[in-house]
Structures are given as structure tokens and as C-alpha cells.
Write an enzyme that holds these catalytic residues in place. Sequence first.
Site, short mmCIF file in Angstrom:
data_model
loop_
_atom_site.label_atom_id
_atom_site.label_comp_id
_atom_site.label_asym_id
_atom_site.label_seq_id
_atom_site.Cartn_x
_atom_site.Cartn_y
_atom_site.Cartn_z
N HIS A 112 32.24 61.67 24.30
CA HIS A 112 31.57 60.43 23.94
C HIS A 112 30.51 60.70 22.89
O HIS A 112 30.12 61.84 22.68
CB HIS A 112 30.93 59.77 25.17
CG HIS A 112 29.87 60.61 25.83
ND1 HIS A 112 30.18 61.74 26.56
CD2 HIS A 112 28.53 60.50 25.86
CE1 HIS A 112 29.06 62.27 27.02
NE2 HIS A 112 28.03 61.55 26.61
N ALA A 113 30.06 59.64 22.26
CA ALA A 113 28.95 59.74 21.33
C ALA A 113 28.04 58.55 21.60
O ALA A 113 28.32 57.74 22.48
CB ALA A 113 29.43 59.76 19.88
#
Lengths: 152, 90
Positions: A67-68
Site C-alpha cells: 500500500h501507499a
Amino acid sequence: MALNLAEELSSIATNVAASDWKEAIRCAGDGLVAGGVTTEDYTEQMIEAVEEHGPYIVIAPGVALAHARPSESVKKGGLSWVSLASPVEFGHKSNDPVSLVIGLAALDHTAHIEVLRAVAGILSNPATRCGLDAAASPEEVRSLLARAASTK
Amino acid sequence: MKIVAVCGMGIGTSVLLKMNAEKVLQDLGIDADIEAADIGVARGAAQTADVVLTSEELAPEIGDVPAEVIVIENFFDLDEIHKKLSAAVR
């Protein structure tokens, strides 16, 4: 009844060939892009997150939660599921090698909490996890997830 | 008691940690305020927290804080979180 993760997944891929962790994250990113969840920039941001902070996204043995940060590259919240044909090393001390990559995109810091709760519920159950690892097709993954949601 | 769960982005692993730590604290009968934070926010929040929960990779990035820093290896393993957290809050 717990949230049915099968309905939340924008894409599922099984038996995916990836030669290293970057390729594995790219596959999860491609799933998010194909599902209309993110743009391709987000995929690179997920890779940069690991380059910057290390392989901390390998949150349990064999599982990476790629994820970011919420950003303009995220069009809506969503998840992608990629199980790998051969596990890859992320460089994590205790949880390598990784056989399942879940790509996560969120619009803010709270909207996706119920989805994460469902992910945690499912993957912390060893029997369900074992079945999911062995699942050979996206349909099989979906039906296992739906069953796990209905039995809780 | 104030606990901060830390990850790089503040949306994924810290949220999972927070959830599982809440379950464990409920079992232990401890009333605590748990906050999920990204590493930038966490450095500040950790100054006033009693306990910081994080992963091994991020622990050194938190730096020197008065809080006790607990490293969790398997974020789904309630037994591990239970063991480490109960030792810290005793």
C-alpha cells in the site's frame, strides 16, 4: 455476518509468476489499476514505500500488504489479491518468503477499516489461510472468502 | 494509557495493529487509547505515549522516545501481541 471480502476485491489473480518483490507488488498494482481503483502511479508509490521504509509490509508469515499513502493516484478505495506461483523474498527477517500480496488503496485513513478487519479475520484463521494458499483459481478464492464471511 | 500503533503510511499495518491490540487490551481488561499513525506523525505522538507498537523495520525510525517500543513480528498473531503487550503494561 462479517463483511464479505470477496465482494470488496477489485481483482483476484492466482498462480502468478513474479521473479522478485517488485514484480509481485506490480502485479498487485496492476490489479488495482484494472479494477479502476488507482492509476499506475500508485503502483510505483507502493514500491517506493518499501524502498523507503523496508519490508515492513510483510505483516505476517507469507503475507505482504502492499500500500501507499492516500493520494491523487487513488480513485476509490479497493483491494487486489495476488497469490504467487512461487514465493518471493521481500527481505523480511521472520515473515519471508511471501506467497500472497494484497494491494490496498484507501482514500483516507479510516474508510477502509472494516475491509482490513475482514482481511485480518480471514488470514489469522490458519485453516482458511491454508485453503486460500492452495486455491488454484480466482473463483476458488472468491468462494472460500464468501464461505469464511458467512460462517463467522 | 496511551498507545500508538505505527506504520510507514498510517493506513494499513498500523490500522491492523491497532485493531488487534484493542482486542488484546480488552482481554487484559486495560483501558487504553490506541492511535494509528504514520511514521512522521508517530515521532511526535510517541513523545506522550506509554507504549509504541510497530514492526522491526520501523522501530529504529521512531528514534529516541520515552515510550516503550514494542516490536511485533506477526500482526495477525494475537498470542504474540498478547504476550508482548501484557509484559509491557504490567
